[in-house]
Enzyme design. Structure first.
Site, short mmCIF file in Angstrom:
data_model
loop_
_atom_site.label_atom_id
_atom_site.label_comp_id
_atom_site.label_asym_id
_atom_site.label_seq_id
_atom_site.Cartn_x
_atom_site.Cartn_y
_atom_site.Cartn_z
N ARG A 86 -16.54 19.43 0.75
CA ARG A 86 -17.30 20.07 0.03
C ARG A 86 -16.98 21.55 0.42
O ARG A 86 -16.71 22.04 1.04
CB ARG A 86 -18.65 19.89 0.62
N TYR A 216 -12.54 16.29 -5.18
CA TYR A 216 -13.10 15.66 -3.78
C TYR A 216 -14.59 15.32 -3.93
O TYR A 216 -15.61 15.82 -4.65
CB TYR A 216 -13.16 16.85 -2.69
N LYS A 225 -24.73 14.30 -3.43
CA LYS A 225 -25.37 15.53 -3.00
C LYS A 225 -25.85 16.30 -4.06
O LYS A 225 -26.76 16.94 -3.83
CB LYS A 225 -24.37 16.20 -2.21
N HIS A 245 -31.47 14.12 3.40
CA HIS A 245 -30.14 13.48 3.97
C HIS A 245 -30.45 12.82 5.47
O HIS A 245 -30.02 13.20 6.40
CB HIS A 245 -29.42 14.80 4.52
N SER A 267 -23.61 16.79 8.23
CA SER A 267 -22.66 15.99 7.78
C SER A 267 -21.60 15.45 8.83
O SER A 267 -21.37 16.40 9.80
CB SER A 267 -21.64 16.60 6.85
N CYS A 269 -22.06 13.80 11.53
CA CYS A 269 -22.65 13.77 12.98
C CYS A 269 -23.40 12.51 13.22
O CYS A 269 -23.81 12.21 14.19
CB CYS A 269 -23.80 14.98 12.94
N THR A 272 -23.70 7.24 9.40
CA THR A 272 -23.24 5.85 8.81
C THR A 272 -23.05 5.01 10.22
O THR A 272 -23.48 3.81 10.31
CB THR A 272 -21.85 6.05 8.46
N ASP A 294 -26.83 7.46 4.31
CA ASP A 294 -26.85 8.95 3.78
C ASP A 294 -27.93 9.83 3.37
O ASP A 294 -28.24 10.86 3.49
CB ASP A 294 -25.66 9.31 2.95
N ARG A 385 -11.96 9.73 3.62
CA ARG A 385 -13.27 9.08 3.37
C ARG A 385 -12.94 7.47 3.02
O ARG A 385 -11.80 7.46 2.39
CB ARG A 385 -14.00 9.96 2.26
P1 GTP Z 1 -21.44 12.34 6.31
O1 GTP Z 1 -20.90 10.79 5.53
O2 GTP Z 1 -20.63 13.45 6.33
O3 GTP Z 1 -22.69 12.56 6.09
O4 GTP Z 1 -21.05 11.86 8.14
P2 GTP Z 1 -22.31 10.89 9.06
O5 GTP Z 1 -23.29 11.62 9.49
O6 GTP Z 1 -22.57 9.56 8.30
O7 GTP Z 1 -21.28 10.55 10.41
P3 GTP Z 1 -20.53 9.33 10.79
O8 GTP Z 1 -21.36 8.14 11.30
O9 GTP Z 1 -19.44 9.04 9.81
O10 GTP Z 1 -19.49 9.94 11.96
C1 GTP Z 1 -18.89 11.25 12.22
C2 GTP Z 1 -17.77 11.07 13.10
O11 GTP Z 1 -18.81 11.14 14.47
C3 GTP Z 1 -17.02 9.91 13.17
O12 GTP Z 1 -15.80 10.72 13.94
C4 GTP Z 1 -17.46 9.19 14.54
O13 GTP Z 1 -16.77 8.42 15.36
C5 GTP Z 1 -18.25 10.31 15.24
N1 GTP Z 1 -19.72 9.55 15.88
C6 GTP Z 1 -20.49 8.73 15.31
N2 GTP Z 1 -21.54 8.26 16.34
C7 GTP Z 1 -21.19 8.72 17.45
C8 GTP Z 1 -21.53 8.70 18.68
O14 GTP Z 1 -22.46 7.95 18.86
N3 GTP Z 1 -21.03 9.22 19.66
C9 GTP Z 1 -19.86 10.05 19.57
N4 GTP Z 1 -19.30 10.91 20.74
N5 GTP Z 1 -19.34 10.12 18.45
C10 GTP Z 1 -19.75 9.55 17.21
C1 SPV Z 2 -21.54 14.90 3.69
O1 SPV Z 2 -20.96 16.15 3.75
O2 SPV Z 2 -22.95 15.00 4.20
C2 SPV Z 2 -21.26 13.71 2.99
C3 SPV Z 2 -19.90 13.56 2.27
O3 SPV Z 2 -21.99 12.65 2.93
S1 SPV Z 2 -19.98 14.27 0.82
O4 SPV Z 2 -20.10 13.42 -0.09
O5 SPV Z 2 -18.61 14.96 0.79
O6 SPV Z 2 -21.20 15.17 0.65
MN MN Z 3 -23.79 13.01 4.48
#
Ligand code: GTP
Ligand code: SPV
Ligand code: MN
Length: 602
Positions: A86, A216, A225, A245, A267, A269, A272, A294, A385
């Site tokens: 983004r 992207y 978003k 979010h 994002s 963090c 998922t 999300d 992704r």
């Molecule tokens: P967006 O799709 O961008 O909104 O991301 P998200 O908030 O859904 O994050 P996601 O669950 O994809 O995790 C992002 C990164 O954080 C990945 O590399 C995970 O492996 C890492 N991660 C997720 N949960 C944990 C956790 O409990 N501990 C640690 N150390 N890393 C984590």
């Molecule tokens: C985020 O960045 O919070 C995502 C991926 O979930 S995107 O679709 O690029 O916004």
């Molecule tokens: Mn997100």
């Protein structure tokens, strides 16, 4: 990479699913007059159409078919290397006045921005096919469900929107023929995928979005978003609901008692991962199910908050996903998935850093270059992704499609903080919880272009997604609390605190169940807690550590509230509020003063 593909010639029965709605037809004609496409393709979302488009995309080189034995019906797409995340600096909220967009958004007057975009779009689709995608956000029988149309010249966008939204016939039927019905107008064009001509623009008053110059996901899947959060949050305030979010998960005890929880993490963090959590062995009989990963749309009913997931699929971070960290995600993405910017192994499988097993001896990296384990660059882009249908999720909640939504017992805020923030704490009440959300911070990630690892304030994880003045957004949160007779409890978590050795103190992932369990205990009113200046934290006897293998010392560090860190934190809050230039409601300033007093007395 996204080829600036020539027009496609569909067989006679494909690409013809026009709506009879005059307003939509007129708008499509006006965009066609401006962009001058070779032809117009009306999408219906059907299986046959999808198969036709996949084969066209493959023929044009915009997707690569993966090994069908390893990952059936799955494809790899490579975006332009200058276009992998983004772009917050080129994202605009175009409202009549700058005040409406507020201090956290880029602003432009609508007339000026329309003029600039129309210049860029003039003739932009010459020689290309213009796709018209009808889609619906939200379960069909939700009163919050929204209709959108996205016009795009990217076949990858069409393929992805079919996964991410409820695309096709259903949306057309629901809109009907009324020319006064509410629907979102989205226009996307790749142009020449030049970062200097990349703008993601929102016109909340017109319920319109124009995105140019990118291919992207977050910039071009306008359902996500752009509509569900930026336009969504604007509509939500006007109409008295919340667009956030947040993931939504269900957690069921062995006795069959079920709660739903919504959590806002910025994002990349952990949303998922948390939404698909598998409880550790010690929690036999506990089940976690996913409603959404999300975005949450929440409305008030019977004094409670009820949430639906507006989306139909997951656009998730690939690197780090493994059978060890997230088996449910691994199963979900093992078929019918579009991967973007991962590596391609010699036997046609997708590969990324953190996948189970050894790295392949040779692969083609996300840019399309040769890669070996000795290469200094990563094989998969850090923001690579997957787009996968939510129905692929083995722990999809049975109420994922329920238009009434699910009742929320707790809201969790959280960020990526190497220090200061304890593993979990609970707000004293809604207003304090709103303060915690409004001042939350997180280290920046690869999900947006720019520096990674810098702590920035990201209120409610909505900094890049709030489609109006952030001060009014805080006011909307405070006002919503007053309308709830049975408000969710509010918590803050931090999976990312680090020890002196720079390593994460907390194992995370499935073990986050222990934190979730305390949250549920609190929601049920029988969990204990100790009052601290920042909120309630679990006492050792309130927090299940069996079979965890984390020492008492480490647990103490995870829960430590260090005065010098909190002084710095308080100053950070003050500086952030100041930077917003007077839009912050008094209640939140008062909350900061109260926190300062509690810390001083401690
Ligand atoms: P967006 O799709 O961008 O909104 O991301 P998200 O908030 O859904 O994050 P996601 O669950 O994809 O995790 C992002 C990164 O954080 C990945 O590399 C995970 O492996 C890492 N991660 C997720 N949960 C944990 C956790 O409990 N501990 C640690 N150390 N890393 C984590
Ligand atoms: C985020 O960045 O919070 C995502 C991926 O979930 S995107 O679709 O690029 O916004
Ligand atoms: Mn997100």
């Amino acid at each position: 990479m996204e080829k600036l593909a020539p027009a496609i010639a569909p067989p006679p029965d494909i690409g013809t699913a026009r709506t009879q709605n005059r307003a939509v037809l007129d708008w499509v004609q006006s965009v066609a007059r401006l962009t001058q496409p070779e032809n117009i393709f009306w999408c219906d979302g059907s299986q046959g159409e999808n198969e036709f488009l996949l084969s066209e995309a493959e023929r044009q080189g915009s997707v690569i078919k993966l090994n069908q034995e390893r990952v059936p019906r799955s494809y790899l797409h490579r975006s332009n290397p200058n276009d992998v995340a983004r772009v917050e600096q080129f994202t605009f909220i175009c409202t009549p006045t700058k005040e409406e967009a507020g201090p956290t958004n880029n602003w432009s007057a609508p007339a000026e921005m329309y003029q600039k975009l129309h210049r860029l779009l003039a003739g932009a689709m010459r020689g290309r096919t213009m796709f018209v995608i009808p889609y619906m956000m939200g379960p069909p029988d939700s009163p919050l469900a929204k209709i959108g149309f996205e016009i795009t010249d990217s076949i990858y966008v069409v393929l992805s929107m079919r996964i991410m939204s409820r695309m096709g016939e259903g949306a057309v039927k629901r809109l009907g023929e009324s020319t006064s019905a509410e629907w979102n107008r989205g226009v996307h064009s790749l142009l020449d995928v030049n970062p200097e001509r990349r703008f993601i623009c929102h016109f909340p008053q017109d319920n319109a979005i124009i995105s140019v110059g990118s291919g992207y996901g977050g910039n071009v899947l306008l359902s996500k978003k752009c509509l569900a959060l930026r336009i969504g949050s604007y509509l939500a305030r006007k109409q008295g609901w919340l667009a956030e979010h947040m993931l939504i998960l269900g957690v069921e005890s062995p006795e069959g008692k079920k709660h739903y929880v919504a959590a806002a993490f910025p994002s990349a963090c952990g949303k998922t991962n948390f939404a698909m959590l598998i409880p550790p062995r010690h929690f036999a009989g506990w089940k976690v199910t996913t409603v959404g990963d999300d975005i949450a749309w929440m409305q008030i009913r019977d004094g409670r908050l009820w949430a639906v997931n507006p989306e139909n699929g997951y656009f998730g971070v690939v690197p780090g996903t493994s059978y060890k960290s997230n088996p449910n995600a691994m199963r979900a993405i093992s078929h019918d998935t579009i991967y973007t910017n991962v590596a391609l192994t010699d036997d046609g499988d997708a590969w990324w850093e953190g996948k189970d097993g050894n790295p392949p001896p040779h692969a083609i990296d996300w840019r399309g270059d040769d890669w070996t384990p000795q290469s200094k660059d990563k094989a998969a882009h850090p923001n690579s992704r997957f787009a996968t249908p939510q129905r692929n999720n083995p722990v999809l909640d049975s109420d994922f499609d329920n238009g009434a939504g699910v009742p929320i017992s707790a809201i969790i805020f959280g960020g990526r903080r190497s220090d200061t923030m304890p593993l979990v704490f609970q707000a004293f009440d809604w207003e304090h919880g709103t303060y915690i959300g409004s001042t939350m911070a997180s280290e920046t990630t690869a999900a947006a272009t720019g520096v990674v690892g810098q702590v920035r304030r990201d209120p409610m994880a909505m900094l890049p997604f709030c489609g109006y003045n952030i001060g009014d957004y805080f006011r909307h949160w405070l006002a919503t609390g007053k309308r709830l007779s049975n408000p969710p409890l509010i918590f803050h978590v931090n999976w990312f605190r680090k020890g002196a050795d720079g390593r994460f103190l907390w194992p995370g992932f499935g073990e986050n169940m222990r934190v979730l369990k305390w949250i549920i205990d609190r929601a049920e009113g029988h969990g204990g807690g100790a009052e601290t200046p920042i909120g309630f934290i679990p006492r050792p006897e309130d927090f299940d550590l069996d079979e965890l293998g984390v020492s008492r010392d480490t647990m103490r560090e995870l829960f430590a509230i260090k005065p010098e860190e909190w002084q710095r934190e308080l100053e950070g809050h003050a500086k952030f509020f100041e930077s917003l230039g007077g839009v912050v409601p008094d209640e939140l300033h008062k909350q900061r003063e109260k926190l300062a007093d509690r810390l001083a007395q401690h």
